[in-house]
Design a protein around this motif. Sequence first.
Motif, PDB file in Angstrom:
ATOM      1  N   ARG A  23       0.827  -1.217   0.000  1.00 54.78           N
ATOM      2  CA  ARG A  23       0.000   0.000   0.000  1.00 54.78           C
ATOM      3  C   ARG A  23       0.854   1.256   0.000  1.00 54.78           C
ATOM      4  N   GLY A  24       2.156   1.098   0.251  1.00 59.88           N
ATOM      5  CA  GLY A  24       3.039   2.259   0.379  1.00 59.88           C
ATOM      6  C   GLY A  24       2.794   3.014   1.670  1.00 59.88           C
ATOM      7  N   ASP A  25       2.377   2.305   2.720  1.00 57.43           N
ATOM      8  CA  ASP A  25       2.023   2.917   4.011  1.00 57.43           C
ATOM      9  C   ASP A  25       3.222   2.848   4.951  1.00 57.43           C
ATOM     10  N   ALA A  26       4.054   3.873   4.948  1.00 58.70           N
ATOM     11  CA  ALA A  26       5.277   3.878   5.758  1.00 58.70           C
ATOM     12  C   ALA A  26       4.971   3.826   7.241  1.00 58.70           C
ATOM     13  N   ALA A  27       3.923   4.509   7.683  1.00 60.42           N
ATOM     14  CA  ALA A  27       3.566   4.527   9.102  1.00 60.42           C
ATOM     15  C   ALA A  27       3.167   3.137   9.580  1.00 60.42           C
ATOM     16  N   ALA A  28       2.373   2.431   8.755  1.00 58.23           N
ATOM     17  CA  ALA A  28       1.944   1.087   9.133  1.00 58.23           C
ATOM     18  C   ALA A  28       3.122   0.118   9.164  1.00 58.23           C
ATOM     19  N   VAL A  29       4.034   0.261   8.214  1.00 58.84           N
ATOM     20  CA  VAL A  29       5.226  -0.588   8.200  1.00 58.84           C
ATOM     21  C   VAL A  29       6.062  -0.339   9.454  1.00 58.84           C
ATOM     22  N   ALA A  30       6.294   0.930   9.781  1.00 58.56           N
ATOM     23  CA  ALA A  30       7.111   1.273  10.950  1.00 58.56           C
ATOM     24  C   ALA A  30       6.492   0.778  12.243  1.00 58.56           C
ATOM     25  N   ALA A  31       5.160   0.755  12.314  1.00 56.75           N
ATOM     26  CA  ALA A  31       4.469   0.314  13.531  1.00 56.75           C
ATOM     27  C   ALA A  31       4.715  -1.163  13.807  1.00 56.75           C
ATOM     28  N   MET A  32       5.180  -1.910  12.818  1.00 54.38           N
ATOM     29  CA  MET A  32       5.433  -3.332  13.006  1.00 54.38           C
ATOM     30  C   MET A  32       6.850  -3.612  13.477  1.00 54.38           C
ATOM     31  N   ALA A  61      12.685   6.800  12.706  1.00 52.83           N
ATOM     32  CA  ALA A  61      13.684   6.749  11.635  1.00 52.83           C
ATOM     33  C   ALA A  61      13.308   5.703  10.591  1.00 52.83           C
ATOM     34  N   VAL A  62      12.753   4.576  11.052  1.00 46.76           N
ATOM     35  CA  VAL A  62      12.316   3.527  10.118  1.00 46.76           C
ATOM     36  C   VAL A  62      11.209   4.062   9.212  1.00 46.76           C
ATOM     37  N   GLU A  63      10.278   4.810   9.780  1.00 42.88           N
ATOM     38  CA  GLU A  63       9.189   5.370   8.977  1.00 42.88           C
ATOM     39  C   GLU A  63       9.727   6.320   7.911  1.00 42.88           C
TER      40      GLU A  63
END
Length: 311
Positions: free
Chosen positions: A56-65, A86-88
């Motif tokens: 989805r290109g959702d950086a926030a959702a990826v970083a939350a994991m 920083a990951v986000e």
Amino acid sequence: MRIEQVKSVTMTCLTAAWGMLLCLTPAVADQAADKQAADEQAIREAVAAYVAAYNRGDAAAVAAMWSPDAVYTNPLSGEQVVGREAVEKQFATIFSESKGAKLIAETNSVQFVSPNVAIEKGTATVQQGDDLADATEYSAVYIKRDGKWLLDRVTETDPPPGDSPGAEQLKQLDWMIGLWVDADQQATVTTKCQWTKNHNFMLRMFSVAAEDQVDFAGLQIIGWDPAKQQIRSWVFDSDGGFGTGEWTQKGDAWHIKATGTAADGSKSSAVNILSYLDPNTFTWQSVNRVVAGELLPNVDEVVVRRQDSQP
């Protein structure tokens, strides 16, 4: 109490205790196994959620994991960052630079180091447009915090080229890897060649364009035939035709005895000749051409040039 009586009482107690333990062990073991199976399932679901968020290109959702103090290493630049924020930012940059990229991940195993630490191993592929990227092997460390499994760090490695006979034989053609163009006033032929995983096959995607419009395209697969002890190829085109080729090396040239079937069922045959000149240039010509039983003129030798840097 005499010493013999003490020993007897002690042994009786121990026997009773071990009896209780043996009675309890299967239930406890089953509970532990059920818990571990549930944790493994949770990790596999976390991988699927990660892939969905990435696609989805959702950086926030990826970083939350990732865990709050996770260490992320960019596989392309080697840059390391620490922490979710920083990951986000890293993934926001990745998504902006590679719009439409799709991640495919497959979990091969999940091993538990402790009740709250697990190592997931698998393969991942990032596909950009029609490009077929090689899979990379990865090892992901998961930690359990507040009942949730989170990524702590990931290590990625490219799989080494295979040591199979096919991979060994195809090394003779590794100069073909890359982007090639043959153009004149009438048409432009573009060919992109790349390895499959472990270098057991080569993929050549080609297109023919006239006035910037693609009129014809197709895919060629090149591999080693262990039964015939020969390099062979299989080609499929956008008109519905298909064919095969048998490759024979003669000096710096490869003579490809090709046969094909067109969409209308008519048969064709030819000998195509690829001649290596240097890392950035080769020539192509076609002789002994027969289509639907009719002998056609030879195609004169043309020069094909590399359009990218030598891999």
